[in-house]
Design a protein around this motif. Structure first.
Motif, short mmCIF file in Angstrom:
data_model
loop_
_atom_site.label_atom_id
_atom_site.label_comp_id
_atom_site.label_asym_id
_atom_site.label_seq_id
_atom_site.Cartn_x
_atom_site.Cartn_y
_atom_site.Cartn_z
N ALA A 112 37.27 44.46 45.81
CA ALA A 112 35.81 43.67 46.24
C ALA A 112 35.80 43.49 47.53
CB ALA A 112 35.43 42.71 44.90
N LEU A 113 34.73 43.34 48.26
CA LEU A 113 34.38 42.72 49.62
C LEU A 113 33.85 41.41 49.38
CD1 LEU A 113 34.53 43.00 52.70
CD2 LEU A 113 32.66 44.12 52.49
N ARG A 114 34.32 40.32 49.79
CA ARG A 114 33.80 39.16 49.69
C ARG A 114 32.87 38.82 50.70
NH1 ARG A 114 36.74 33.40 50.40
NH2 ARG A 114 36.04 33.75 52.56
N GLN A 115 31.50 38.65 50.27
CA GLN A 115 30.39 38.45 51.20
C GLN A 115 29.13 37.96 50.59
OE1 GLN A 115 29.84 42.60 52.50
NE2 GLN A 115 27.96 42.83 51.39
N THR A 116 28.60 37.23 51.34
CA THR A 116 26.89 36.56 50.92
C THR A 116 25.89 37.47 50.95
OG1 THR A 116 26.79 35.56 52.77
CG2 THR A 116 28.01 34.31 50.69
N VAL A 176 38.33 40.92 49.33
CA VAL A 176 38.72 40.85 50.79
C VAL A 176 37.40 40.58 51.81
CG1 VAL A 176 39.52 42.64 52.66
CG2 VAL A 176 39.62 42.97 50.26
N ASP A 177 37.79 39.42 52.48
CA ASP A 177 36.75 38.87 53.38
C ASP A 177 36.45 39.44 54.42
OD1 ASP A 177 38.63 37.75 54.83
OD2 ASP A 177 38.73 35.80 54.28
N ASP A 178 35.52 38.82 55.26
CA ASP A 178 35.13 39.55 56.70
C ASP A 178 36.26 39.62 57.74
OD1 ASP A 178 32.75 40.14 55.47
OD2 ASP A 178 31.76 38.67 56.28
N HIS A 182 43.09 38.99 51.91
CA HIS A 182 42.89 39.17 50.52
C HIS A 182 43.31 38.03 49.65
CE1 HIS A 182 43.31 43.95 51.26
NE2 HIS A 182 43.39 43.28 52.61
N GLN A 183 42.53 38.08 48.44
CA GLN A 183 42.50 37.06 47.59
C GLN A 183 42.50 37.62 46.15
OE1 GLN A 183 40.49 32.98 46.05
NE2 GLN A 183 39.47 34.17 47.77
N HIS A 184 43.76 37.45 45.63
CA HIS A 184 43.67 37.83 44.03
C HIS A 184 43.37 36.99 43.02
CE1 HIS A 184 46.34 41.71 45.01
NE2 HIS A 184 46.71 41.10 45.89
N PHE A 185 42.54 37.34 42.03
CA PHE A 185 42.13 36.54 41.11
C PHE A 185 41.74 37.13 40.08
CE2 PHE A 185 37.85 38.31 42.41
CZ PHE A 185 37.06 37.87 41.55
N THR A 186 41.42 36.12 38.94
CA THR A 186 41.20 36.75 37.50
C THR A 186 39.42 36.50 37.46
OG1 THR A 186 43.42 36.57 36.83
CG2 THR A 186 41.54 36.78 35.11
N TYR A 187 38.77 37.57 37.17
CA TYR A 187 37.48 37.44 36.77
C TYR A 187 37.25 37.29 35.38
CZ TYR A 187 32.42 38.60 36.75
OH TYR A 187 31.08 38.36 36.42
N VAL A 188 36.68 36.44 34.69
CA VAL A 188 36.48 36.15 33.53
C VAL A 188 35.05 36.34 33.11
CG1 VAL A 188 36.65 34.35 31.81
CG2 VAL A 188 38.32 34.35 33.57
N VAL A 189 34.96 37.08 32.01
CA VAL A 189 33.80 37.42 31.40
C VAL A 189 33.75 36.44 30.24
CG1 VAL A 189 32.20 39.13 29.95
CG2 VAL A 189 33.77 39.88 31.96
N PRO A 190 32.60 35.81 30.38
CA PRO A 190 32.61 34.70 29.18
C PRO A 190 32.32 35.18 27.64
CG PRO A 190 30.54 34.35 30.39
CD PRO A 190 31.47 35.58 31.01
N ASN A 191 32.59 34.36 27.03
CA ASN A 191 32.34 34.70 25.34
C ASN A 191 31.09 34.31 24.88
OD1 ASN A 191 32.86 31.96 24.26
ND2 ASN A 191 34.84 32.48 24.58
N GLU A 192 30.60 34.52 23.99
CA GLU A 192 29.11 34.05 23.48
C GLU A 192 29.21 32.68 23.46
OE1 GLU A 192 28.39 36.28 19.75
OE2 GLU A 192 27.94 38.23 20.76
#
Length: 382
Positions: A112-116, A176-178, A182-192
């Motif tokens: 993923a490319l980190r950008q705003t 990956v920023d501009d 590089h930054q590795h992380f865990t994206y968390v999908v929240p539970n209900e």
């Protein structure tokens, strides 16, 4: 030859099937997102079904630099009712979706490319080109006769459909920023239950409500497929909103600032950022109401917003700091300490992120630096 071309054209046209209409499901929890027919994917493009209205916010909630495609749909003849400060009053049958996605990093399709800024592949209001973005999840808020139901769906690797994950999910991603870092992380999908923790605005009465669809967040121009238009005006024109008051120079409609627009006052931008990122918990009667810290748009910039206010129950989250906000001193403020952390029990917000929003943190630091006054009790410590 011409006949063959004509036959081929007819064959291709026959393959372009029209999707079924949006399907409001009054009971149960469908296993697949495709059962609702709100957004449709053929593996190459994510498209919005007929009658599905895209929308965006002046200042969005930060979610690990994910981009979001937001939509709303209501049954024919049904409309939401306008409210000045709270979320609109939506009718039974309303389906609100939020699709989280990342632009693909050049030369590294899985990253993923980190950008705003807006992701490549065209305006999200017209759908998403899946060769340029990666879909992660789509969350549904469905208004049934019993109230709102939240349903988190996680997209498959083929990007053709998303499966219901009521207990949440985790995705190992790389940002990956501009500058190419590089930054590795865990994206968390929240539970209900985690979703409910943010959306319940009245703990006593268990009032569950959407967060984003408020007048101040929606009052902005959006580029639609047929041109630009103010979102509140568009909602009214298509029949999705009633009770919209006439706006005038003397009585303008509520409007939150765009946190990233540096032409706007610093205080307005910071307040908008705190309002959308923190106030769903830090407001009267909500999840964090016991902290007596109010960060919503209606709060005044004084003790209740954290100025020289000692924490109620922050534990190690204080970082040995004495006050939520020390005017003129962001490094001495608990607020910036917690925004800069990714440690459990320290970071704020507690849910929805595993990375630090560096740009948002810098905004709040600048705002605190601009605040006048001092907290006398800290003079010997700071």
């Amino acid at each position: 030859m011409a006949a063959c071309i004509a036959l081929t054209a007819l064959t291709l046209a026959g393959c372009q099937r029209t999707p079924p209409p949006v399907n409001f499901i009054a009971e149960g929890k469908p296993a697949m997102l495709s059962a609702w027919h709100v957004v449709e994917s053929n593996g190459q493009r994510l498209s919005l079904n007929t009658g599905v209205l895209p929308y965006d916010l002046n200042t969005p909630l930060f979610s690990d630099y994910a981009h979001k495609l937001r939509t709303v749909w209501m049954p024919a003849g049904q409309s939401a009712t306008y409210r000045d400060t709270a979320a609109f009053d939506f009718p039974v049958g309303t389906i609100i979706t939020k699709t989280f996605y990342y632009p693909r990093a050049e030369g590294s399709p899985g990253n993923a490319l980190r950008q705003t800024s807006m992701a490549p592949g065209g305006s999200p209001t017209e759908g998403l080109d899946l060769s340029q973005v990666r879909l992660i999840e789509t969350r549904l808020l469905v208004k049934r006769t019993t109230g709102w139901v939240v349903l988190p769906y996680v997209w498959n690797d083929a990007q053709t459909d998303a499966a219901l994950e009521r207990t949440g999910d985790q995705k190992a991603l790389e940002l990956v920023d501009d500058a190419g870092r590089h930054q590795h992380f865990t994206y968390v999908v929240p539970n209900e239950n985690q979703c409910a923790a943010c959306h319940v605005v009245n703990l006593k009465e268990k009032v569950f409500t959407p967060i984003g669809p408020k007048a101040r967040h929606l009052n902005r121009t959006l580029r639609y497929a047929d041109g630009e238009e103010n979102q509140l005006a568009r909602w009214q024109r298509v029949g999705y909103l009633t009770g919209l008051p006439p706006a005038s120079e003397a009585a303008p409609l509520p409007r939150a600032a765009n946190w990233a627009d540096t032409t706007l006052p610093l205080a307005d931008r910071a307040r908008a950022y705190l309002d959308v990122n923190c106030a769903h918990c830090h407001q009267a009667q909500a999840t964090a109401s016991n902290t007596a810290l109010r960060l919503d748009a209606q709060a005044t910039v004084d003790w209740q917003m954290g100025l020289c206010k000692p924490p109620v129950a922050a534990g190690k989250g204080t970082g040995d700091r004495l006050f939520d906000i020390v005017p003129g001193q962001p490094d001495a403020s608990i607020m910036t300490w917690r925004l800069a952390s990714t440690e459990g029990g320290v970071m704020m917000p507690e849910l929805g992120r595993n990375t630090v929003h560096e740009e948002g943190l810098q905004l709040i630091r600048q705002w605190i630096s601009s605040l006048p006054g001092r907290c006398n009790a800290t003079e010997s410590k700071l």
